[in-house]
Design an enzyme around this catalytic site. Structure first.
Site, PDB file in Angstrom:
ATOM      1  N   GLY A   1      17.886   1.328 -43.932  1.00  0.00           N
ATOM      2  CA  GLY A   1      18.837   1.423 -45.043  1.00  0.00           C
ATOM      3  C   GLY A   1      18.267   0.779 -46.287  1.00  0.00           C
TER       4      GLY A   1
ATOM      5  N   ARG B   1      14.754   6.391 -41.435  1.00  0.00           N
ATOM      6  CA  ARG B   1      14.680   5.863 -40.073  1.00  0.00           C
ATOM      7  C   ARG B   1      13.839   6.859 -39.278  1.00  0.00           C
ATOM      8  NH1 ARG B   1      19.757   4.223 -41.701  1.00  0.00           N
ATOM      9  NH2 ARG B   1      20.064   1.971 -41.502  1.00  0.00           N
TER      10      ARG B   1
ATOM     11  N   ASP C   1      16.166  -5.220 -39.178  1.00  0.00           N
ATOM     12  CA  ASP C   1      15.701  -5.509 -37.813  1.00  0.00           C
ATOM     13  C   ASP C   1      15.077  -4.312 -37.095  1.00  0.00           C
ATOM     14  OD1 ASP C   1      18.138  -4.297 -37.629  1.00  0.00           O
ATOM     15  OD2 ASP C   1      19.108  -5.874 -36.473  1.00  0.00           O
TER      16      ASP C   1
ATOM     17  N   THR D   1      17.721  -5.990 -46.646  1.00  0.00           N
ATOM     18  CA  THR D   1      18.940  -5.400 -46.090  1.00  0.00           C
ATOM     19  C   THR D   1      20.133  -6.098 -46.701  1.00  0.00           C
ATOM     20  OG1 THR D   1      20.356  -5.317 -44.137  1.00  0.00           O
ATOM     21  CG2 THR D   1      18.592  -6.923 -44.085  1.00  0.00           C
TER      22      THR D   1
ATOM     23  N   ASP E   1      22.839  -6.638 -45.354  1.00  0.00           N
ATOM     24  CA  ASP E   1      23.705  -7.249 -44.339  1.00  0.00           C
ATOM     25  C   ASP E   1      23.476  -8.744 -44.123  1.00  0.00           C
ATOM     26  OD1 ASP E   1      24.990  -4.864 -43.875  1.00  0.00           O
ATOM     27  OD2 ASP E   1      23.651  -4.265 -42.253  1.00  0.00           O
TER      28      ASP E   1
ATOM     29  N   ASP F   1      21.720 -10.234 -42.049  1.00  0.00           N
ATOM     30  CA  ASP F   1      21.875 -10.558 -40.629  1.00  0.00           C
ATOM     31  C   ASP F   1      20.560 -10.902 -39.933  1.00  0.00           C
ATOM     32  OD1 ASP F   1      20.848  -8.053 -40.855  1.00  0.00           O
ATOM     33  OD2 ASP F   1      22.172  -7.109 -39.390  1.00  0.00           O
TER      34      ASP F   1
ATOM     35  N   ARG G   1      42.239  -5.494 -57.392  1.00  0.00           N
ATOM     36  CA  ARG G   1      43.273  -6.509 -57.603  1.00  0.00           C
ATOM     37  C   ARG G   1      44.108  -6.209 -58.853  1.00  0.00           C
ATOM     38  NH1 ARG G   1      44.619 -11.207 -55.637  1.00  0.00           N
ATOM     39  NH2 ARG G   1      42.781 -11.291 -54.312  1.00  0.00           N
TER      40      ARG G   1
ATOM     41  N   ARG H   1      28.143  -3.939 -40.261  1.00  0.00           N
ATOM     42  CA  ARG H   1      28.457  -3.371 -38.964  1.00  0.00           C
ATOM     43  C   ARG H   1      28.569  -4.464 -37.902  1.00  0.00           C
ATOM     44  NH1 ARG H   1      26.202   2.587 -38.636  1.00  0.00           N
ATOM     45  NH2 ARG H   1      26.909   2.281 -40.761  1.00  0.00           N
TER      46      ARG H   1
END
Lengths: 327, 327, 327, 327
Positions: free
Chosen positions: A15, A76, A107, A130, A132, A134, A159, A176
């Site tokens: 990604g 990918r 990863d 990334t 994320d 993570d 808002r 995710r």
């Protein structure tokens, strides 16, 4: 020997994330600074398999620092997961005279890099790109700060309309398996609650928090839901809340792919710049099968296997803060 | 005893910074969360001297998280630098039943806080709110990340016109004594060079860097100048460069006060939120004459005297990176 | 005959403006749509004089729609003002087989285009690309809407700090001979007053307005000054006001070149797209020595001489509005 | 008589739109300028029915110019659609001494205003505040320009990731009955196609356009879908396209409610400011049952019935442009 690196290949994989271009630019310029030739490989590992690459120069990376996405393109690669695919990739790697590979990605991409490096005894360094956040081995991944700002800006806008109509909004952000974007954009966006994969919250707890807010005369509320949350999609959660508090005017907004794009923030550009230079310097110093990271504001190199396997925990203190501020 | 804090006053002082409102909000909500009354003091120390304050509630700080500036207003108080001024301030402090004070500001404001706390044995905690990032005891000050992004966004825009006309721009950013904004917005903005108070660069070195860039066919260039730089103003420097490279088409842009404003970034909002809660919790735990900080992503408390006196150094590694990337 | 146009050259000239790229893209795509070859000429008229041009394709203009500046580069050509310069330009024009020329720029560029067209009987169409909006024959010039938003966003930021410190700010915006940006960003930014070349305001009137605002307890004020204003620079005006109202805390901010850059707004992109297509269609229909414009939301063609000479007036009604809202 | 208006009520109704606050501010300041008292009515017609209103002053509307949403809150009132509801509203209207009403909203709100004005012979003026731009009698409605920019900025971000992965994105924008946002953000965002309620496009035509783009080696594509499009939701359309071009990597993004929020653009602020002043001046001049508009940059008053019933057509020329540029 470590200092014999004369030609580096660089690719982006998985990604895309804002700041990938800044990282490529830094790899290119640092390589040239150290007298190393550098090749850009297009479309991730597929480009390595198909020999889709070309030499890059100082001017090749002008005007890309500020741009989202990756001009090297990303993908990918299914083929790279096969032994045959990697063998083809290695053939092209040698045919183009490459000595080392820099992989910018997450990863999944690093797992491939690790195997490739082992199979063919090729120096490989990973740069964590990334949104994320993570990956262990670095405080921040490239793109995470930008994604947190993009998500929070969207929440600010939502808002406005939530306040004008005294509505309850469920806003679904990316993540995710990790709630980093959710947690930070919840605190930054002033959300009343957030639901993340790492935290075992129940619908009942959520409803009780919302009722408490209503007692404090909170006119509008925003609940942040991480994509991969255990309670279901943001629509499912909204549905269940609606059953218990039927008089609420509820809306759902899934922010989606816009969180991946946009011009990177200063932090992401500086981070990507430092990591890109450090990747080249690491290769010169003989590093391999490691991921570059910035921990406590210092460059560090972590074995790829460790960076992938260790689960990065959300900050407990930030959870606590989020709860205190949601009263 | 430490746990007897029942009423806290909070003020913002000195130059305003984006995220000050987020910090006030966190002080207010954390206080209420812990059953403490909280008073907002207007216009910095002057408001304490004049009794210009009122109680704040959860709703008082709705909708301020996203706003730049400080709704408590800010000022540099001359009167508070006098013993008489501080005595008056203490009278109001007692008259309103305050037990402790939270001061959001920079080094000047903290000096006052430290003296006030010593003179009247009053618990005081500082929260670092300044775009300059020039305080020890914290990795980031509130407002710094936003200012780096604001400056860099302006540089991005200036680069558009610099590129279109192949011009050399000198862009002056804020930072009277510290080059943090300059260094980060230079890397983030892709500048060819930066001139900061901390680094003893010469005009000759700058000119040599520029000539090297020209040799690499760099069509446009941006040089970042920190406000308080030793080589003079950005106009002075531009003048001297012009003398040596007369064929350059040179322009100067002083970004100025817009760097202080704007909706805070996610990082600044989260940072301010954490620090605001930590200030209240610190007071409850008996802390005083300290500044809240976040070091290596953990809350810490540093004696105010130390935070002010220790000079925070620019990151040497970032300097190196900036140089490598400017080829 | 009009329909015989087979090869068009396009250039950008004078000060760059956001949306110029969008206009070039539209000229390129519309040309290809109609089976016409199109050449991009670099660095304005100098590129025509030096033969610095190349053929452009659909893919040549991918990903430029969103970018500020002009990838064709721009310049003010001294040589093109000479008969010899224009003769050289015409030689290259013929040598490259060009049949017509599209010039994107402001009044200076159009004057050159007009003369060139007359001297060598060459079809030429102008597209108004300038942030100043000072051309007759179109309601908006390309880049004006973006510049109004950029200036106003800067004013919003400055207001944050002005409000926090109860200061009076003089903000100088671009507009050497025209107050369009000043007037619109003043209304949009909620300024208390604006000083523009077209309006004969005095310092006394300004001071009286400011005193009235103070009577209404206005805590902060922003005055917009157009660059080319008759009362002197923003610093001069600030100085004079300071003499009369010495207790005011006054600051000056000159927005400068950042107003020229940035990703164009939707309006500017749509406007540039329409004008680019209309320029090509105009040439096919035999138009020449005209400027494309959009008047009352309809494409129109105005003789270049008329577009340049007629002075475009600021909207009187907007002046009135600005005054009413500044109470 | 027309000049006897001494007290005006103002409310916002229906879906909120950026710039509503700017319009309220202008109504308030223009009223005060003309010596008229002005009351803010909260939550639309419900506030009139419940007497939820208060007097507003110059300072009441400080700092709202730049804010999205509406600080008067908005709602769709069921009760006001009943005769009893409107009777209650009229009672409060009289009880508070109001002479006239300014309604900021869309067609639903105007229908109510028209009936109320007729039933009780009360002067009412409408100000068009809706992001949809679907009202006749004005070139632009308040909020439309901001929404077009918000949508287009999201598309810019999505294009970053679309380009990096060579994907086809379907982006759904707001517009239940009108394709204005879709058309403008499609041209501004460089979309390959747009599907709007007004235009009878087929899936086949879309697929043929996409295949043509692929032939031109277009690596990434964005298709804009208006919410209320006749071919189904963006997910439905994506599904059908996928059936015919199975090798495409397709994603869908529904922008949703973030399009309603955000700080208004300069154009929307100026438009709202002009309309707010014109509403007050119209009432003073005896206008009633009309909607204020700006047509060809001039203030105009259109009978509400006409503004609602006449269908505003999308610009045919823009359609044509969009098609030419999508090659």
């Amino acid at each position: 020997m470590a200092t014999e690196i004369k030609k580096i290949g660089v690719l982006t994989s998985g990604g895309d994330a804002p700041g990938m271009n800044a990282a490529v630019r830094a790899v290119v310029r640092a390589s040239i600074y150290y007298g190393i030739d550098v090749f850009g490989i297009y479309k991730g590992y597929d480009g390595l398999i198909n020999g889709n690459m070309e030499q890059l120069y100082v001017r090749s990376v002008s005007n890309i620092l500020s741009r989202g996405g990756t001009f090297l393109l990303s993908a990918r690669s299914k083929e790279f997961r096969t032994k045959e695919g990697r063998a083809k990739a290695y053939e092209n790697f040698k045919a183009n005279g490459l000595d080392a590979l820099v992989v910018i990605g997450g990863d999944g991409s690093f797992t491939g890099a690790d195997i490739f490096s082992q199979e063919f005894d090729v120096p490989v360094i990973g740069i964590p790109g990334t949104i994320d956040n993570d990956l262990s081995g670095t405080d921040f991944t490239i793109g995470y700060d930008t994604a947190c700002n993009t998500a929070r800006e969207a929440i600010d806008k939502i808002r406005d309309t939530a306040s004008s109509h005294e509505r309850l909004f469920f806003v679904e952000v990316m993540g995710r398996d990790a709630g980093f974007i959710a947690l930070n954009s919840a605190i930054g966006g002033g959300a009343v609650a957030m639901i993340v994969p790492e935290h075992n919250w129940s619908i009942d707890a959520l409803i009780s928090r919302l009722k408490k807010g209503a007692a404090n005369q909170k006119a509008s509320n925003v609940v942040i839901v991480a994509e991969g949350c255990h309670l279901g999609s943001s629509y499912d959660i909204a549905e269940k809340v609606k059953e218990h508090i039927p008089h609420y005017d509820i809306r759902v907004s899934v922010l989606g792919h816009l969180q991946r794009g946009g011009s990177p923030t200063t932090l992401d550009r500086v981070l990507a710049s430092r990591m890109g230079v450090a990747a080249v310097e690491g290769l010169r110093e003989g590093q391999s099968k490691v991921m570059v990271g910035v921990i406590n504001n210092k460059i560090s190199y972590t074995p790829i296997g460790e960076a992938i396997k260790t689960i990065k925990r959300l900050d407990d203190d930030e959870f606590r803060i989020a709860k205190i501020l949601s009263i």
